[in-house]
Write a protein that holds these residues in place. Structure first.
Motif, short mmCIF file in Angstrom:
data_model
loop_
_atom_site.label_atom_id
_atom_site.label_comp_id
_atom_site.label_asym_id
_atom_site.label_seq_id
_atom_site.Cartn_x
_atom_site.Cartn_y
_atom_site.Cartn_z
N LEU A 138 0.71 -1.32 -0.35
CA LEU A 138 0.09 0.25 0.10
C LEU A 138 0.92 0.78 0.27
O LEU A 138 1.87 1.29 0.63
CB LEU A 138 -1.14 0.07 0.64
N PRO A 139 -0.04 2.40 -0.20
CA PRO A 139 1.12 3.34 -0.46
C PRO A 139 0.92 3.89 0.71
O PRO A 139 0.96 3.69 1.91
CB PRO A 139 0.25 4.72 -1.29
N PRO A 140 2.96 4.49 0.95
CA PRO A 140 3.17 4.98 2.02
C PRO A 140 2.52 5.85 2.26
O PRO A 140 1.51 7.39 2.09
CB PRO A 140 4.90 5.21 1.79
N LEU A 141 3.47 7.19 3.69
CA LEU A 141 2.30 8.10 4.59
C LEU A 141 3.32 8.84 3.71
O LEU A 141 2.74 10.40 2.80
CB LEU A 141 2.46 8.09 5.50
N ASP A 142 4.35 9.10 3.99
CA ASP A 142 5.54 9.81 2.49
C ASP A 142 6.46 9.56 2.20
O ASP A 142 7.23 8.13 2.38
CB ASP A 142 5.59 11.47 3.30
N ASP A 143 7.81 10.13 1.24
CA ASP A 143 8.97 9.68 1.01
C ASP A 143 9.89 8.88 2.05
O ASP A 143 10.44 7.85 2.33
CB ASP A 143 9.66 10.51 0.18
N GLN A 144 9.10 9.18 3.08
CA GLN A 144 10.13 8.79 4.48
C GLN A 144 9.42 8.35 4.67
O GLN A 144 10.27 7.46 6.17
CB GLN A 144 10.64 10.20 5.41
N THR A 145 8.19 7.77 5.70
CA THR A 145 7.41 7.19 6.51
C THR A 145 6.89 5.75 5.42
O THR A 145 5.68 6.79 5.27
CB THR A 145 6.90 8.22 7.11
N PRO A 146 6.74 4.94 5.46
CA PRO A 146 6.24 3.68 4.47
C PRO A 146 4.83 3.43 6.18
O PRO A 146 3.88 3.36 4.95
CB PRO A 146 6.47 2.64 5.21
N GLY A 147 4.30 3.47 7.04
CA GLY A 147 3.98 3.78 8.09
C GLY A 147 2.94 2.06 8.14
O GLY A 147 3.19 1.38 7.19
N ASP A 148 2.57 1.57 9.23
CA ASP A 148 2.08 -0.03 9.06
C ASP A 148 0.74 0.27 9.21
O ASP A 148 0.51 1.71 8.12
CB ASP A 148 1.89 -0.04 10.88
N VAL A 149 -0.07 -0.80 8.50
CA VAL A 149 -0.73 -1.54 8.83
C VAL A 149 -1.44 -2.54 9.41
O VAL A 149 -0.89 -3.30 9.84
CB VAL A 149 -1.08 -2.27 6.99
N VAL A 150 -3.02 -2.16 9.82
CA VAL A 150 -3.58 -2.62 10.85
C VAL A 150 -4.80 -3.39 10.57
O VAL A 150 -5.57 -2.24 10.04
CB VAL A 150 -3.75 -1.12 12.28
N MET A 151 -4.80 -5.01 10.31
CA MET A 151 -5.75 -5.13 10.27
C MET A 151 -6.58 -6.38 11.15
O MET A 151 -6.30 -7.18 12.05
CB MET A 151 -5.54 -6.36 8.60
N VAL A 152 -7.97 -5.55 11.01
CA VAL A 152 -8.96 -6.28 12.32
C VAL A 152 -9.89 -7.79 11.45
O VAL A 152 -10.79 -7.33 10.56
CB VAL A 152 -10.13 -5.57 12.58
N SER A 153 -9.26 -8.70 12.26
CA SER A 153 -10.06 -10.23 11.56
C SER A 153 -10.21 -10.68 12.46
O SER A 153 -11.33 -10.12 13.34
CB SER A 153 -8.64 -10.27 10.58
N HIS A 154 -10.21 -11.82 12.52
CA HIS A 154 -10.54 -12.47 13.64
C HIS A 154 -9.91 -14.00 14.45
O HIS A 154 -9.06 -14.60 13.83
CB HIS A 154 -11.92 -14.29 12.84
N GLN A 155 -10.54 -14.58 15.37
CA GLN A 155 -9.87 -15.63 15.73
C GLN A 155 -8.77 -16.83 14.94
O GLN A 155 -7.28 -17.18 15.20
CB GLN A 155 -9.80 -16.75 16.79
N LEU A 156 -10.11 -17.54 14.32
CA LEU A 156 -8.45 -18.71 13.37
C LEU A 156 -8.51 -17.92 12.08
O LEU A 156 -7.51 -18.81 11.83
CB LEU A 156 -10.50 -19.48 12.45
N PRO A 157 -9.13 -17.50 11.00
CA PRO A 157 -7.84 -16.76 10.15
C PRO A 157 -6.56 -16.35 10.65
O PRO A 157 -5.49 -16.36 10.06
CB PRO A 157 -8.32 -15.54 9.80
N ILE A 158 -6.74 -15.36 11.44
CA ILE A 158 -5.37 -15.33 12.34
C ILE A 158 -4.28 -15.75 13.10
O ILE A 158 -3.35 -16.49 12.42
CB ILE A 158 -5.80 -14.62 13.53
N TRP A 159 -5.47 -17.29 13.33
CA TRP A 159 -4.14 -17.93 13.56
C TRP A 159 -3.45 -19.35 13.01
O TRP A 159 -2.56 -19.75 13.15
CB TRP A 159 -5.22 -18.54 14.92
N VAL A 160 -4.43 -19.30 12.05
CA VAL A 160 -4.61 -20.17 10.68
C VAL A 160 -3.11 -19.90 10.14
O VAL A 160 -2.22 -20.54 9.40
CB VAL A 160 -5.39 -20.77 9.72
N THR A 161 -3.07 -18.49 10.01
CA THR A 161 -2.09 -17.47 9.37
C THR A 161 -0.61 -17.94 10.15
O THR A 161 0.13 -17.76 9.52
CB THR A 161 -1.93 -15.74 8.78
#
Length: 217
Positions: A138-161
Motif C-alpha cells: 500500500l502507498p506510504p504516508l510520505d517518502d520517509q514514512t511507510p506507515g504500518d497497516v492494521v487489519m482487524v480480523s478473527h481468531q481462526l484466520p489469524i491463528w491459521v496464518t
C-alpha cells in the motif's frame, strides 16, 4: 526509514448471550466489554508511536466495530477486505457443546484435518497471506514514512496464518490458540518478500477474565 509492519488484530468480545457459534451470522455486535477491549488495542498502538498508513477490517460487524477506535485515533478511512473474513462453518448458530453430541452432526466432524465442517485451513491461510502481501504494498504516508497497516480480523484466520507462516501443521486444537480477544499479532516482510511473525501482544489482558469467548469458529 523504519520498515512497514502489518498487524492482525482480533475483534473484541461479542454480545452472545446464547453462547452460539456465530461465524458469519449477521448482527453479532461487540458487547460493552468488547468495545473497551477494542479501545485498549487502539490505545496500545498509540502508545507505540508508530505511524499508521492504513486501517483494514473484515466485513463482519464485530470487526468493523473493533476498528472504530483506530479510525478515531488515527483519523484514517476504514477499508473493508473480504479476504480476512471469518470462514463459513456448518455449526453457525448452534451451541457446540450440544451440537457435537447429536449424531446428525457427526458426519461434519469426520475430517478435522481439512476440516470437514467448514473452509479448508489451507484456503484460509492462502487468502489471509494474499491480503497481507497486498497490505505491504500500500502507498506510504510520505517518502520517509511507510506507515504500518492494521487489519482487524478473527481468531481462526489469524491463528491459521500464524501456523502457515511458521510452517507448522494447520490442524490444531481450537482451545489452544494463542489469539485472545483484541490481541495483536505483528508481521514484517523480509527483503526477499517472505512474511514472518515478529510480535504478539494482549492489550486487553486485564479485561479477559470477565469475557465470554465461545462464539469463535
Amino acid at each position: 526509514m523504519a520498515s512497514r509492519l502489518v498487524h492482525l488484530v482480533r475483534h473484541g468480545e461479542v454480545y452472545n448471550p446464547d453462547h452460539v457459534l456465530y461465524g458469519r451470522l449477521p448482527d453479532f455486535h461487540l458487547s460493552q466489554l468488547g468495545r473497551r477491549m477494542a479501545q485498549a488495542a487502539a490505545d496500545e498502538f498509540a502508545a507505540r508511536e508508530r505511524p499508521v498508513a492504513a486501517l483494514i477490517a473484515s466485513p463482519l460487524v464485530r470487526a468493523q466495530e473493533s476498528a472504530a477506535p483506530f479510525v478515531t485515533r488515527f483519523e484514517l478511512d476504514l477499508r473493508t477486505e473480504p479476504r480476512i473474513i471469518e470462514p463459513r462453518n456448518h455449526f453457525e448458530g448452534k451451541v457446540m457443546e450440544k451440537a457435537v453430541k447429536n449424531p446428525v452432526n457427526w458426519p461434519w466432524l469426520i475430517n478435522p484435518v481439512r476440516p470437514s465442517w467448514g473452509e479448508p485451513y489451507g484456503s484460509i491461510a492462502k487468502r489471509m497471506t494474499a491480503a497481507m502481501a497486498d497490505a505491504f504494498t500500500l502507498p506510504p504516508l510520505d517518502d520517509q514514512t511507510p506507515g504500518d497497516v492494521v487489519m482487524v480480523s478473527h481468531q481462526l484466520p489469524i491463528w491459521v496464518t500464524h501456523l502457515a507462516l511458521a510452517q507448522e501443521r494447520l490442524m490444531h486444537d481450537p482451545r489452544k490458540r494463542r489469539c485472545n480477544l483484541s490481541s495483536i499479532t505483528t508481521f514484517e516482510q523480509t527483503p526477499g518478500g517472505a512474511i514472518r511473525e515478529v510480535d504478539y501482544a494482549d492489550p486487553a489482558a486485564p479485561l479477559l477474565p470477565a469475557a465470554v469467548d465461545v462464539g469463535a469458529v
